[in-house]
Design a protein around this motif. Sequence first.
Motif, PDB file in Angstrom:
ATOM      1  N   GLN A 149      48.369  69.091  58.921  1.00 37.05           N
ATOM      2  CA  GLN A 149      47.286  68.477  59.695  1.00 37.05           C
ATOM      3  C   GLN A 149      46.411  69.510  60.404  1.00 37.05           C
ATOM      4  O   GLN A 149      46.921  70.511  60.946  1.00 37.05           O
ATOM      5  CB  GLN A 149      47.861  67.503  60.730  1.00 37.05           C
ATOM      6  CG  GLN A 149      48.449  66.235  60.124  1.00 37.05           C
ATOM      7  CD  GLN A 149      49.832  66.428  59.542  1.00 37.05           C
ATOM      8  OE1 GLN A 149      50.420  67.502  59.640  1.00 37.05           O
ATOM      9  NE2 GLN A 149      50.369  65.376  58.938  1.00 37.05           N
ATOM     10  N   ASP A 176      44.008  54.767  59.611  1.00 38.66           N
ATOM     11  CA  ASP A 176      43.110  55.761  59.023  1.00 38.66           C
ATOM     12  C   ASP A 176      43.641  56.238  57.675  1.00 38.66           C
ATOM     13  O   ASP A 176      42.881  56.395  56.708  1.00 38.66           O
ATOM     14  CB  ASP A 176      42.940  56.950  59.973  1.00 38.66           C
ATOM     15  CG  ASP A 176      41.869  56.723  61.025  1.00 38.66           C
ATOM     16  OD1 ASP A 176      40.943  55.932  60.761  1.00 38.66           O
ATOM     17  OD2 ASP A 176      41.957  57.320  62.108  1.00 38.66           O
ATOM     18  N   ALA A 177      44.957  56.475  57.606  1.00 36.24           N
ATOM     19  CA  ALA A 177      45.550  56.979  56.362  1.00 36.24           C
ATOM     20  C   ALA A 177      45.477  55.953  55.246  1.00 36.24           C
ATOM     21  O   ALA A 177      45.137  56.281  54.103  1.00 36.24           O
ATOM     22  CB  ALA A 177      46.999  57.398  56.611  1.00 36.24           C
ATOM     23  N   PHE A 208      41.886  55.364  54.016  1.00 34.62           N
ATOM     24  CA  PHE A 208      41.506  56.551  53.237  1.00 34.62           C
ATOM     25  C   PHE A 208      42.131  56.488  51.848  1.00 34.62           C
ATOM     26  O   PHE A 208      41.478  56.765  50.841  1.00 34.62           O
ATOM     27  CB  PHE A 208      41.949  57.816  53.971  1.00 34.62           C
ATOM     28  CG  PHE A 208      41.448  59.088  53.356  1.00 34.62           C
ATOM     29  CD1 PHE A 208      40.288  59.685  53.810  1.00 34.62           C
ATOM     30  CD2 PHE A 208      42.125  59.696  52.311  1.00 34.62           C
ATOM     31  CE1 PHE A 208      39.808  60.854  53.233  1.00 34.62           C
ATOM     32  CE2 PHE A 208      41.664  60.859  51.723  1.00 34.62           C
ATOM     33  CZ  PHE A 208      40.497  61.439  52.188  1.00 34.62           C
ATOM     34  N   ASP A 216      37.575  59.787  57.254  1.00 35.01           N
ATOM     35  CA  ASP A 216      38.206  60.947  57.863  1.00 35.01           C
ATOM     36  C   ASP A 216      39.715  60.791  57.774  1.00 35.01           C
ATOM     37  O   ASP A 216      40.250  59.685  57.900  1.00 35.01           O
ATOM     38  CB  ASP A 216      37.774  61.065  59.336  1.00 35.01           C
ATOM     39  CG  ASP A 216      37.770  62.489  59.833  1.00 35.01           C
ATOM     40  OD1 ASP A 216      37.594  63.414  59.010  1.00 35.01           O
ATOM     41  OD2 ASP A 216      37.926  62.691  61.046  1.00 35.01           O
ATOM     42  N   LYS A 217      40.416  61.896  57.555  1.00 31.73           N
ATOM     43  CA  LYS A 217      41.874  61.841  57.513  1.00 31.73           C
ATOM     44  C   LYS A 217      42.405  61.476  58.894  1.00 31.73           C
ATOM     45  O   LYS A 217      41.735  61.659  59.917  1.00 31.73           O
ATOM     46  CB  LYS A 217      42.443  63.195  57.063  1.00 31.73           C
ATOM     47  CG  LYS A 217      42.027  63.619  55.676  1.00 31.73           C
ATOM     48  CD  LYS A 217      42.526  62.681  54.601  1.00 31.73           C
ATOM     49  CE  LYS A 217      44.004  62.791  54.328  1.00 31.73           C
ATOM     50  NZ  LYS A 217      44.379  64.042  53.644  1.00 31.73           N
ATOM     51  N   GLU A 218      43.640  60.990  58.920  1.00 30.58           N
ATOM     52  CA  GLU A 218      44.251  60.611  60.197  1.00 30.58           C
ATOM     53  C   GLU A 218      44.302  61.803  61.152  1.00 30.58           C
ATOM     54  O   GLU A 218      44.462  62.952  60.733  1.00 30.58           O
ATOM     55  CB  GLU A 218      45.651  60.047  59.979  1.00 30.58           C
ATOM     56  CG  GLU A 218      46.693  61.032  59.474  1.00 30.58           C
ATOM     57  CD  GLU A 218      46.738  61.162  57.956  1.00 30.58           C
ATOM     58  OE1 GLU A 218      47.707  61.757  57.434  1.00 30.58           O
ATOM     59  OE2 GLU A 218      45.795  60.677  57.279  1.00 30.58           O
ATOM     60  N   ALA A 255      39.617  69.205  56.308  1.00 27.77           N
ATOM     61  CA  ALA A 255      40.567  68.530  55.433  1.00 27.77           C
ATOM     62  C   ALA A 255      39.789  67.962  54.260  1.00 27.77           C
ATOM     63  O   ALA A 255      38.681  67.447  54.427  1.00 27.77           O
ATOM     64  CB  ALA A 255      41.301  67.417  56.182  1.00 27.77           C
ATOM     65  N   SER A 290      38.320  65.546  51.902  1.00 23.87           N
ATOM     66  CA  SER A 290      38.120  64.091  51.905  1.00 23.87           C
ATOM     67  C   SER A 290      37.505  63.595  50.615  1.00 23.87           C
ATOM     68  O   SER A 290      37.115  62.430  50.518  1.00 23.87           O
ATOM     69  CB  SER A 290      37.245  63.671  53.096  1.00 23.87           C
ATOM     70  OG  SER A 290      35.929  64.168  52.955  1.00 23.87           O
TER      71      SER A 290
END
Length: 709
Positions: free
Chosen positions: A135, A396-397, A400, A615-617, A690, A692
């Motif tokens: 992360q 969020d995850a 995504f 957006d990633k978690e 990250a 995306s």
Amino acid sequence: MKRASLSRIGLALLCLGVVYGCNAGDAPEDVAGDGAPITAGATDVRIVDVPGTSIRVATWNDAGRPFFSIDLGAGFLPAKETSYEVPFRQRRVNPAAESKSTRPQGTALHLVQFISQPLEAFIAQVQAAGGEVHQYVHGNAYVVRGDAAAMARIEALPFVRAVSTLDENEKIDPMLRAVESKETPIVVLLVDGKRDRKAVESHITALGGTIDVSDPLGILIEAHVPRKSVEILSALPEVLWLEQGTQIENDYDIANQQGGQQYLESLEDTRPNLPGYTGVGIRGHILEGITPTHGDFVANGFRQAPIAVDNGNSDSHGMQTFGIVFGSGAGNARARGLLPNGQGYYTHNSAVMSAPLGGRSTLVGKLVNEHKVMFQTASWGQPTKKDYDAKSAEMDALIFLHDIPITQSQSNTGSQTSRPQAWAKNIISVGALNHYGTLTMDDDKWSRSGSIGPATDGRIKPDVCFYYDRTITTTTNGQYSQSFGGTSGATPTVAGHVGLAIELWTNGVFGNPISPRVDGEDVASWRFRNRPHASTTKALLVHTATQHQFEGENHDRTRTHQGWGIPNVEEMYKRRNNMLVVNETDVLAPLQKSTYTVDVAAGAPDLRATMVYKDKEATVFTGVHRINNLDLKVIAPNGTVYWGNNGLKASMYSTPGGDHNVVDTVENIIIKDPAAGRWTIEVIADEVNADSHPQTPALDADYALVVSY
């Protein structure tokens, strides 16, 4: 409207004269004698060559503030101010000040901090040195897993500023630490949901705990464990965060007119054998139980009766939310839903709370991949709080991963305390205002009804709003409720508009390409195959919402009470011929940008630009939730610059100037009475920390963009 060809000119940003982070009036000077744009008062100047590449990084301090500039091989880019403090929830930490003598010899989690914003070359060399990069953490850092030998090699890399062990105390929510009972429910956020699940499950059972939910497609494990085992679990290198487990809580007649559904349904449709816009071929999921035999839910020529997935138990709350979306109005015309010919799916929400072999991400994956469901809504969640937590990260995850728009109630506290799911970045969070049964928005009031934003990191929430009061809908025993409300009513109302937006998109009304139906393909499968990305659906909804009039951040209907307004699919349809939509088709590497132009005619009432990116978690133990940073910028024909969301917290319209937005993943620019002429819209990849855009192997990002006037 004209669109310029995509411009990959990130390496030429220096020529624009934009210097992020410098004081007003500071001119960049080549103090280092090496082409770097370093300010005149610079100290501690350093130029670092990245081994095996043509990349150079200049770093310096100016009046105690750190700056950097990057040369990707074609000259140094504009200077950027940065921070080397990691914003943990309770404190700010400088990793360089952490003691190296405490570094464990075995595999552990560490913070690896770079001298500038991360670059793909940095990550590759950290991995080559033996570190597992996970992360992103604000402060130019990543969570990296590895042993002492790997960390020593990583620390020796010239672009690495510091390596410190991730403090176990930062991995436990203070609310969980305060629990005194012998056994407690917990939520475990894994470092890597796939690789680490079995190991952590084994530790939990070995410590005397029991697994409640362990979703193989998710990032969480929910369990009951002896209280004394919490600290033991926090020390595991597979565990990123621990918090207390909780139980879920639950949080219309003119809504069809207010949001434009009646207008769409009245349109003539050239599609063969299909009525106006009523949800034909649209499939949506209500994450609540219902009784499918209600007279308003029966099958007709366009849909089956409601379809249960995993758990078909009923509850009265779900009967009301389901009817707002899918009720036919057969028994009460005022209770007609927004998608009366749409196909409804449902699951009692207990299915994602007590399933050792599944969870919400697995359920959503089944809905998308097996049932071709196009949106989901939930008017419930964990107990309200102000913080982004593991449940926020879960949403969020999974959004995504599965690329599905999901609406979520903000809750009904009349304050910032909200459902943690609503704090997710990728979700469509729904607030509510009282409408008092009238179509005019002039008398609408928040009046401490629905929960509000902003998020603790300053992000604008809720995203949109609808009615808090007086919603007529279906209920148990074949009856109708006359006064359903709260954000529980507002959220499925917004979900119905999401379905209508997908119906518009899959009809190609925005000029978007649509592949034709193949022989034997049903309407729903054809729509599913042509559906927009979740970010594009959200952007269309936000872009065409009708704002409540307000002025100032203390107004009853201010931005963080109403979000971007009430969804309006009539407005969406009417703006279609002067609309540019980018459906995640343009991809940016770090520091690149895309450029578009539109020609605005005299007399246009407004110019709107909306950018949304997945957006990633976030790293839950920090107080900043945005991972990547894409910026929206609009330039008027006379050169006036507008930055995303500048001035919009306090006003309905954008304020010229400002700076790039480093907080929000939803950015708007709304300009009243725009000047005639050519306007330029830019999307800038300021930070890509990250990946995306997993369709390519490179570190890059995509986005949704909607521009209209």
